[in-house]
Design an enzyme around this catalytic site. Structure first.
Site, PDB file in Angstrom:
ATOM      1  N   GLY A 140       3.991   0.270  -3.734  1.00 33.76           N
ATOM      2  CA  GLY A 140       3.293   1.388  -3.084  1.00 33.76           C
ATOM      3  C   GLY A 140       2.040   1.760  -3.864  1.00 33.76           C
ATOM      4  O   GLY A 140       1.671   2.930  -3.945  1.00 33.76           O
ATOM      5  N   GLY A 186      -1.038   3.870  -2.251  1.00 36.57           N
ATOM      6  CA  GLY A 186      -0.851   5.235  -1.769  1.00 36.57           C
ATOM      7  C   GLY A 186      -1.489   6.271  -2.696  1.00 36.57           C
ATOM      8  O   GLY A 186      -2.164   5.931  -3.668  1.00 36.57           O
ATOM      9  N   GLN A 187      -1.236   7.546  -2.357  1.00 33.99           N
ATOM     10  CA  GLN A 187      -1.911   8.629  -3.084  1.00 33.99           C
ATOM     11  C   GLN A 187      -1.568   8.627  -4.574  1.00 33.99           C
ATOM     12  O   GLN A 187      -2.449   8.726  -5.420  1.00 33.99           O
ATOM     13  CB  GLN A 187      -1.526   9.981  -2.457  1.00 33.99           C
ATOM     14  N   ASP A 223       1.728  -3.616  -2.496  1.00 33.37           N
ATOM     15  CA  ASP A 223       1.891  -2.726  -1.343  1.00 33.37           C
ATOM     16  C   ASP A 223       2.141  -3.605  -0.128  1.00 33.37           C
ATOM     17  O   ASP A 223       2.142  -4.827  -0.252  1.00 33.37           O
ATOM     18  CB  ASP A 223       0.652  -1.835  -1.156  1.00 33.37           C
ATOM     19  N   ASP A 244       6.738  -6.161   0.797  1.00 31.66           N
ATOM     20  CA  ASP A 244       7.409  -5.194   1.663  1.00 31.66           C
ATOM     21  C   ASP A 244       8.662  -4.752   0.903  1.00 31.66           C
ATOM     22  O   ASP A 244       9.518  -5.578   0.584  1.00 31.66           O
ATOM     23  CB  ASP A 244       7.765  -5.902   2.982  1.00 31.66           C
ATOM     24  N   TYR A 304      13.355  13.458   5.126  1.00 29.96           N
ATOM     25  CA  TYR A 304      12.739  13.103   3.843  1.00 29.96           C
ATOM     26  C   TYR A 304      13.470  13.816   2.695  1.00 29.96           C
ATOM     27  O   TYR A 304      13.851  13.196   1.691  1.00 29.96           O
ATOM     28  CB  TYR A 304      11.262  13.519   3.893  1.00 29.96           C
ATOM     29  N   LYS A 319      15.672  12.219  -0.293  1.00 33.01           N
ATOM     30  CA  LYS A 319      15.360  12.440  -1.716  1.00 33.01           C
ATOM     31  C   LYS A 319      16.581  12.989  -2.460  1.00 33.01           C
ATOM     32  O   LYS A 319      16.861  12.591  -3.588  1.00 33.01           O
ATOM     33  CB  LYS A 319      14.163  13.393  -1.862  1.00 33.01           C
TER      34      LYS A 319
HETATM   35  C1  AKB Z   1       5.236  16.253   1.399  1.00 31.21           C
HETATM   36  O1  AKB Z   1       4.514  17.220   1.725  1.00 31.21           O
HETATM   37  O2  AKB Z   1       6.054  15.718   2.157  1.00 31.21           O
HETATM   38  C2  AKB Z   1       5.133  15.744  -0.014  1.00 31.21           C
HETATM   39  C3  AKB Z   1       6.173  16.316  -0.901  1.00 31.21           C
HETATM   40  C4  AKB Z   1       6.135  17.746  -1.239  1.00 31.21           C
HETATM   41  O3  AKB Z   1       7.040  15.616  -1.340  1.00 31.21           O
HETATM   42  N1  AKB Z   1       3.833  16.016  -0.544  1.00 31.21           N
END
Ligand code: AKB
Length: 332
Positions: free
Chosen positions: A11, A14-15, A37, A52, A142, A146
């Protein structure tokens, strides 16, 4: 630097990846840091390969072939985009982590870094100075991925001795890459739109305070936790990480010191619900006490650094990024 260290960044476009790759190469040298990436043909990036993260066989092959000793797994689908395709988000975020943890165990890697997020918290978590240990109850796929990932990290550490380290990163602000699919992105996009149009439509309410960090601080935190002696790492899920907290109206006021004509219109959308469920500020005393974390950039220093960096870019808007890097931004 250790001559045997070979780092693989998954990755890297990415940012976080773009700045972390540069920072790690300053320490270890380009030939010791492989950038990867999902994008093909990145001939502009030295020591780059297309990988990938869901292709475990290829990943294992690359690790063996290049004698990789550390992996930084940064590929993920963030909070807002993840809600558009929960299965894809879960699959990408979880499968990539399990694959990397298995490789780390089987190939006896020295260390793994995997970022967690403030998204592990939910509406029943403490809003201010949110502690390391509290109710989490994440409400996005998400955040769920996590939180589950944190437990997987702890599990692989306890059961197999995999030295995986993690941070609950807040919103990250940087000039060098567009943001893709997050809830905290407004804090990057407002700079671009302020410079280009002196006008910004904000998808969060003006008073929504969220924890944030300037990217240089986040990169320092990642490098610091990864270079700390193993016995200093007492949290094997993920450490809370904080620094600054502000609302869109605070950031707009700071930007008006540079662009007095900036007009901001607030039009909260689906991302407001996500932001409402997250803490406003973090208690990161664990990271500060255990391995000496300290942030350097407050909001004013961050804004000044952002304008300094964006000045160096000829056409300061999202347009200056290669097309493939803005596809995630456009998707939201
Ligand atoms: C998001 O906004 O999804 C991310 C994070 C806070 O993990 N920047």
């Amino acid at each position: 630097m250790n001559n045997k260290t070979i780092i693989l960044i998954l990755g890297a476009c990415g940012q976080i990846g773009r700045e972390l790759t540069v920072a790690l190469r300053e320490i270890h040298g380009t030939s010791h840091v492989i950038a990867s990436d999902r994008y093909a043909n990145r001939t502009d990036v030295p020591n780059y390969m297309q990988i990938d993260v869901l292709d475990g066989e290829r990943l294992k092959h690359v690790v063996k072939q290049h004698g990789v000793t550390q992996i930084y797994l940064l590929a993920a689908m963030l909070s807002a985009k993840g809600e558009q395709d929960a299965n894809a988000a879960w699959n990408l975020n979880m499968q990539s982590l399990i694959t990397v943890l298995n490789i780390a165990r089987d190939e006896k890697l020295d260390k793994v870094f995997w970022p967690s997020s403030i998204a592990v918290f939910g509406p029943r978590s403490l809003k201010f100075n949110c502690p390391q240990e509290t109710r989490t109850d994440p409400e996005t796929v998400y955040g769920i991925s996590k939180r589950a990932g944190e437990y997987w990290c702890n599990y692989y550490y306890e059961k197999y001795g995999v030295d995986v380290r993690s941070l609950r990163l807040p919103g990250l602000i940087s000039a060098s890459a567009p943001t893709g699919g997050g809830t905290t992105n407004y804090a990057v996009n407002i700079f671009h739109e302020a410079i280009k149009h002196q006008y910004f439509e904000c998808y969060l309410e003006e008073s929504t305070v969220l924890p944030m960090l300037y990217m240089k601080d986040a990169i320092r935190a990642i490098i610091k936790i990864m270079s700390a002696p193993s016995e200093k790492i007492k949290v094997r899920t993920a450490y809370n990480l904080g620094g600054i907290s502000f609302a869109p109206c605070d950031l707009a006021a700071e930007i008006r010191k540079y662009i007095p004509d900036l007009k901001v219109v607030y039009q909260p959308d689906h991302r407001q619900v996500i932001a409402n469920s997250w803490p406003a500020s973090m208690d990161d005393s664990g990271a500060r006490n255990d391995w000496g974390w300290a942030h350097e950039y407050n909001m004013a220093a961050m804004a000044s650094a952002m304008f300094e960096s964006l000045k160096a870019i000829k056409k300061p808007s999202l347009d200056h990024y290669p097309e493939f890097l803005i596809e995630d931004v456009a998707a939201i």
